[in-house]
Motif scaffolding. Structure first.
Motif, PDB file in Angstrom:
ATOM      1  N   ASN A 251       0.818  -1.215   0.000  1.00 49.71           N
ATOM      2  CA  ASN A 251       0.000   0.000   0.000  1.00 49.71           C
ATOM      3  C   ASN A 251       0.853   1.268   0.000  1.00 49.71           C
ATOM      4  N   GLY A 252       2.178   1.105  -0.027  1.00 51.02           N
ATOM      5  CA  GLY A 252       3.068   2.251  -0.095  1.00 51.02           C
ATOM      6  C   GLY A 252       3.670   2.669   1.232  1.00 51.02           C
ATOM      7  N   ILE A 253       3.096   2.214   2.332  1.00 47.43           N
ATOM      8  CA  ILE A 253       3.578   2.631   3.649  1.00 47.43           C
ATOM      9  C   ILE A 253       5.005   2.132   3.904  1.00 47.43           C
ATOM     10  N   ALA A 254       5.292   0.890   3.547  1.00 52.16           N
ATOM     11  CA  ALA A 254       6.634   0.345   3.747  1.00 52.16           C
ATOM     12  C   ALA A 254       7.659   1.133   2.946  1.00 52.16           C
ATOM     13  N   GLY A 255       7.303   1.508   1.731  1.00 50.46           N
ATOM     14  CA  GLY A 255       8.206   2.279   0.897  1.00 50.46           C
ATOM     15  C   GLY A 255       8.535   3.625   1.513  1.00 50.46           C
ATOM     16  N   LEU A 256       7.516   4.348   1.944  1.00 43.05           N
ATOM     17  CA  LEU A 256       7.738   5.647   2.558  1.00 43.05           C
ATOM     18  C   LEU A 256       8.525   5.518   3.863  1.00 43.05           C
ATOM     19  N   SER A 257       8.296   4.443   4.601  1.00 41.48           N
ATOM     20  CA  SER A 257       8.979   4.236   5.876  1.00 41.48           C
ATOM     21  C   SER A 257      10.473   3.984   5.696  1.00 41.48           C
ATOM     22  N   ALA A 258      10.866   3.611   4.483  1.00 42.90           N
ATOM     23  CA  ALA A 258      12.282   3.347   4.201  1.00 42.90           C
ATOM     24  C   ALA A 258      12.997   4.565   3.626  1.00 42.90           C
ATOM     25  N   ALA A 259      12.279   5.680   3.478  1.00 44.90           N
ATOM     26  CA  ALA A 259      12.853   6.871   2.845  1.00 44.90           C
ATOM     27  C   ALA A 259      13.592   7.749   3.843  1.00 44.90           C
ATOM     28  N   SER A 260      14.535   7.169   4.548  1.00 46.44           N
ATOM     29  CA  SER A 260      15.263   7.907   5.590  1.00 46.44           C
ATOM     30  C   SER A 260      16.764   7.670   5.454  1.00 46.44           C
TER      31      SER A 260
END
Length: 320
Positions: A251-260
């Protein structure tokens, strides 16, 4: 006082508020941990031990049947993060060369700083956000993504891969606690129920210890350029990771959570320079910029993830 209710109303509050508190204390009183020592000092410097416990507890919630999913998710996010870092580094090299910008607004910016900031995901932040907003299996994806930790892939991206040995012992050590937790949780349902309850409880403690290892002065030293680099890491890698995550069924949440940017990325410029002296002159500026990116992304990513989760109707997990 409704402390928890207040924190729950803040996007990523259980992560961001303790993290900022730790950073403020360390900035104003940098010797506090050493001064008080004992349990107080251990809490302020104990990010890794707390994270190790977090791994075990979170691992207990993962079913062995989910292993193919973990490989798919982790491998996709890893390839995307490293690929985007390489692409941006390549473009940066074409724009301002392999060295460092010597004048103007971008003074001090280098390919080394950009690649080091984008290459490495903050594993603790990713797992904490996945524990709150994601699926259990998504947390395990970091066992694959941990391959990006350290200077190795940054050296590969910069074209000096043969100058450093691959730290396989460190990589294995990073996934052992998770595997132990998975084994315990799959062998005994009662152990899974027991350990899983500690996952959300550990988040603010890990966040505080992480913040206590940072100094807000680093953001000041890097100036607005450091802040913009952190924003760019979230915007550029976050967009790519969001798209890839959705393409593979997420759903995209994992992807955004890795953007650090991971905290250990601060040491990457010096490690790269020790392997190739050409990069030595860029280390001070690159280190300050990467440190700024660590802090900025640690603050910004939880906010973005919480906002996106609310936008798509995903509610965060809470302790009953």
């Amino acid at each position: 006082m409704k402390i928890k209710a207040t924190l729950d109303r803040i996007p990523g509050g259980m992560m961001i508020v303790p993290l900022l508190l730790g950073a403020i204390i360390n900035t104003l009183f940098p010797t506090a941990g050493a001064t008080f020592g004992s349990f107080t000092g251990a809490l302020m410097t104990g990010a890794l031990p707390i994270l190790a416990v977090f791994y075990v507890c979170m691992g207990s919630t993962i079913d062995f049947k989910a292993t193919p999913y973990i490989m798919k998710k982790g491998g996709s996010l890893l390839a995307t993060k490293v690929g985007i870092a390489a692409l941006v580094g390549f473009v940066g090299a074409k724009v301002f060369g392999d060295g460092m910008v010597e004048s103007g607004f971008f003074l001090g910016l280098s390919v080394l700083a950009v690649v080091a900031s984008m290459n490495d995901t903050n594993g603790g932040l990713y797992m904490a956000l996945m524990g709150q907003f994601g699926k259990k299996e998504d947390v395990g994806a970091y066992s694959i993504m941990s391959l990006e930790s350290g200077p190795f892939l940054t050296m590969v991206t910069l074209g000096v891969a043969g100058l450093a040995a691959f730290p396989w012992q460190t990589l294995v050590g990073a996934i052992i606690p998770l595997i132990v937790g998975m084994v315990l949780g799959n062998l005994d349902k009662d152990m899974r129920d027991y350990l899983s309850k500690a996952v959300p409880v550990l988040v603010p403690f890990f966040a505080f210890a992480l913040g206590a290892g940072m100094s807000l002065q680093n953001v000041w030293k890097a100036g607005i350029l450091g802040v913009l680099l952190g924003v760019a890491v979230v915007a550029i890698t976050g967009t790519a990771l969001l798209i890839v995550d959705k393409l593979i069924g997420g759903n995209g949440i994992a992807g955004l959570s890795a953007a650090s940017t991971a905290g250990n990325a601060v040491g990457v410029p010096a490690a790269v320079a020790s392997a190739n002296a050409v990069y030595a002159p860029f280390v001070p500026s690159a280190t300050a910029l990467v440190a700024s990116s660590v802090i900025v992304t640690s603050i910004l990513v939880p906010i973005v993830v919480a906002w996106y989760a609310k936008r798509i109707g995903v509610k965060g997990n809470t302790v009953e």
